[in-house]
Structures are given as C-alpha cells and as structure tokens.
Design an enzyme around this catalytic site. Sequence first.
Site, short mmCIF file in Angstrom:
data_model
loop_
_atom_site.label_atom_id
_atom_site.label_comp_id
_atom_site.label_asym_id
_atom_site.label_seq_id
_atom_site.Cartn_x
_atom_site.Cartn_y
_atom_site.Cartn_z
N TYR A 67 29.80 43.75 -13.06
CA TYR A 67 28.73 43.99 -14.03
C TYR A 67 28.04 45.32 -13.76
O TYR A 67 27.59 46.00 -14.68
CB TYR A 67 27.74 42.81 -14.05
CG TYR A 67 28.27 41.67 -14.89
CD1 TYR A 67 29.02 40.65 -14.33
CD2 TYR A 67 28.08 41.67 -16.27
CE1 TYR A 67 29.55 39.64 -15.12
CE2 TYR A 67 28.62 40.67 -17.07
CZ TYR A 67 29.35 39.65 -16.49
OH TYR A 67 29.90 38.67 -17.28
N ARG A 70 30.15 47.78 -15.51
CA ARG A 70 29.88 47.76 -16.96
C ARG A 70 28.54 48.42 -17.28
O ARG A 70 28.42 49.15 -18.27
CB ARG A 70 29.93 46.32 -17.48
CG ARG A 70 31.36 45.74 -17.46
CD ARG A 70 31.40 44.34 -18.00
NE ARG A 70 30.95 44.29 -19.39
CZ ARG A 70 30.70 43.13 -20.00
NH1 ARG A 70 30.86 41.98 -19.36
NH2 ARG A 70 30.27 43.12 -21.25
N ASP A 104 24.99 45.43 -24.51
CA ASP A 104 24.91 46.84 -24.07
C ASP A 104 23.59 47.53 -24.42
O ASP A 104 23.34 48.64 -23.94
CB ASP A 104 26.10 47.63 -24.64
CG ASP A 104 26.20 47.57 -26.16
OD1 ASP A 104 27.36 47.65 -26.67
OD2 ASP A 104 25.16 47.43 -26.83
N HIS A 119 23.81 37.03 -26.66
CA HIS A 119 24.53 36.81 -25.39
C HIS A 119 23.85 37.51 -24.22
O HIS A 119 24.47 37.76 -23.18
CB HIS A 119 25.98 37.30 -25.52
CG HIS A 119 26.79 36.48 -26.48
ND1 HIS A 119 27.94 36.95 -27.07
CD2 HIS A 119 26.61 35.23 -26.96
CE1 HIS A 119 28.44 36.00 -27.86
NE2 HIS A 119 27.65 34.96 -27.81
N GLY A 189 32.26 44.39 -36.75
CA GLY A 189 32.90 44.59 -35.46
C GLY A 189 32.96 43.36 -34.59
O GLY A 189 32.79 43.44 -33.37
N ASN A 215 35.22 45.46 -40.52
CA ASN A 215 35.98 45.23 -39.30
C ASN A 215 37.33 45.93 -39.38
O ASN A 215 37.87 46.13 -40.48
CB ASN A 215 36.20 43.71 -39.11
CG ASN A 215 36.28 43.34 -37.64
OD1 ASN A 215 35.37 43.63 -36.87
ND2 ASN A 215 37.38 42.74 -37.24
N1 APR Z 1 34.90 49.35 -36.08
C1 APR Z 1 34.94 48.09 -36.61
N2 APR Z 1 35.56 47.03 -35.99
C2 APR Z 1 36.16 47.28 -34.83
C3 APR Z 1 36.18 48.57 -34.22
C4 APR Z 1 35.52 49.63 -34.91
N3 APR Z 1 35.48 50.87 -34.43
N4 APR Z 1 36.88 48.49 -33.06
C5 APR Z 1 37.27 47.19 -32.94
N5 APR Z 1 36.84 46.46 -33.99
C6 APR Z 1 36.99 45.02 -34.23
C7 APR Z 1 38.31 44.43 -33.80
O1 APR Z 1 39.22 44.45 -34.86
C8 APR Z 1 37.92 42.99 -33.42
O2 APR Z 1 38.10 42.11 -34.53
O3 APR Z 1 36.00 44.40 -33.45
C9 APR Z 1 36.43 43.08 -33.10
C10 APR Z 1 36.09 42.86 -31.62
O4 APR Z 1 36.40 41.53 -31.32
P1 APR Z 1 36.25 40.97 -29.82
O5 APR Z 1 36.89 41.92 -28.89
O6 APR Z 1 36.72 39.57 -29.85
O7 APR Z 1 34.68 41.06 -29.54
P2 APR Z 1 33.49 40.13 -30.07
O8 APR Z 1 33.79 39.54 -31.41
O9 APR Z 1 32.26 40.90 -29.94
O10 APR Z 1 33.51 38.97 -28.97
C11 APR Z 1 32.54 37.96 -29.06
O11 APR Z 1 33.21 37.08 -26.93
O12 APR Z 1 33.98 37.66 -24.90
C12 APR Z 1 32.89 37.16 -25.55
O13 APR Z 1 30.62 37.33 -24.98
C13 APR Z 1 31.70 38.08 -25.40
O14 APR Z 1 30.12 38.76 -27.10
C14 APR Z 1 31.48 38.59 -26.82
C15 APR Z 1 32.10 37.52 -27.68
#
Ligand code: APR
Length: 246
Positions: A67, A70, A104, A119, A189, A215
């Site tokens: 962490y 990060r 973040d 979160h 996102g 997305n």
């Molecule tokens: N613009 C728009 N979308 C984007 C971009 C971008 N520049 N880059 C990536 N993405 C999209 C991807 O297509 C994906 O669907 O963002 C999404 C990210 O998904 P995850 O990696 O699953 O992240 P998230 O949805 O925030 O995860 C949710 O899971 O691991 C836990 O606690 C953690 O808060 C997190 C939660």
Amino acid sequence: MTIPAELVERLRDARNILVLTGSGVSAESGVPTFREAQSGLWENFDPLQLATPEAFLSDPALIWRWYRWRRELVAAVEPNPGHFAIARLESVVEQLTLVTQNVDGLHQRAGSSDVIEYHGNLFATHCFNRCPEAAPKCPANKADSPPQCGTCGGWMRPGVVWFGEAIPPAALAAADEAAHDCDLFLSVGTSSLVWPAAGLGELAMQSGATMIEVNLDATPLTEQSHFVLRGKSGEILPELVNSITV
Ligand code: APR
C-alpha cells in the site's frame, strides 16, 4: 466523439445526477486499473494475498509496503481531464453526487467536493481493532511496517475496504439514497462487477433514471444503459460537459 443530441438534452434537463466512478477514470493519470489484461493490478498481484484482513494479519509488513508503493504511485501522478470534467459538471448542474470506488483521492485533487469514498482512501489509516480516534505512534507513510495504534498498541492498517469487508455504513447509505433519488446515472470507468457498488445502477434504473455508461469495454451495465459512450473517459467527459456548457 459526437455526443448524441438526445443525451445532451437529458443531461441539460437532469436535476439530480449520480456519478459512479471506477479505476478506469484514473487510468489516464497512470494509476493501474484492477482487472485489465496485463496492466491491471489483479493481473500481477493476487487480491486474496494482498487485499483481505487475513492477508494483512499473515504478513502485515508485506501488505503495508504494498500500500505504501500504491500511495507513492498515486502521489506522483495528477488528476486527468476526466476528473476535472466531473468537477466542472458538479459546478454547472443543480445537484450532483459523486460516488467513487477509487481510493486514490484524485477526484478531490481535481476539485470535486463531498466525494463518497465507497472503498475508503489509500492515504487514510485506522486501527485494525477499530479503536475510535486511533492515531499511529509514528508517521504512517514513512514506516516499513504498519505503525502501532496509539490506543491499543495493535496494528494500524490502510483505510481501504478489503475483500470480504463491509462498505462504511455512511457511504453505503448516502450512495443508496443518491441512487434512489437521481434522475440521471453516469457510470464511468468501472467494470460493474464488484458489489454492492455494481448494484447502484440497478437502483437508479428502478427509479427511472437516464442511464449513461462511459467505458472502454462493455460491462454488465451496458445493456441496461440508455446511452453508451465507448472510449477513454479523459477524452469523452470533457466533450460531454462541453455539450451542455459551451
Ligand atoms: N476510460 C474509460 N474506461 C476505462 C479506461 C479509460 N481510460 N481505462 C480502463 N477503463 C475501463 C475498463 O474497460 C474496465 O471496464 O475501466 C474498467 C476498470 O475495471 P476494473 O479494473 O474492474 O476496476 P473497478 O471497476 O474500479 O473495480 C472495482 O474492485 O478490485 C476492487 O476495490 C477494487 O474498487 C475496486 C473494485
């Protein structure tokens, strides 16, 4: 990207907007997402080895250093145009609630106010034994291993929600209420896979909200959305806000 005229009209007429963001909104700042092929954190690290209370107890120093890595990564980057566009949208609409799954703090650095950190936050710490008002015995961010709680002497831990843990009750209630009351839901996102955050869209839909997804990839929310803007949020969101302000 051309923003559909009907979407612009709905955005202009919206009185109460709920914006839900995930790691994709911070990707263009250089913060890794979680599930993207190769680059996602969970592609390179096992979440069950790093993001659970059990993992912390089995090796507190390893988890603390992860962490800290990060925190240092996030401290070295800047919010991107996607973050700034959401902050600008907040200033031009009647009511906007921003719920983020991100830990973040980049939304706040871009000027968004009253952000619901669903979160938690990377830069926060709290006592593992949940002592109220606990403060670390030494500066948290310098330590190589978790500092001790000034109250009970137990471990201090990162102020994030780990897998298997409950969402902070105040954040859960505020987000549910916003989803229930909103007339427009903007998902940005997020893969819409992690619950209960992934359920907020459903709540908003049941309340008849206009559903918009921004997305890179399709998600379980795509089919339920009235409008889908496929691409990078740092490029699309400024266009979206310009469409009702310029
Ligand atoms: N613009 C728009 N979308 C984007 C971009 C971008 N520049 N880059 C990536 N993405 C999209 C991807 O297509 C994906 O669907 O963002 C999404 C990210 O998904 P995850 O990696 O699953 O992240 P998230 O949805 O925030 O995860 C949710 O899971 O691991 C836990 O606690 C953690 O808060 C997190 C939660």
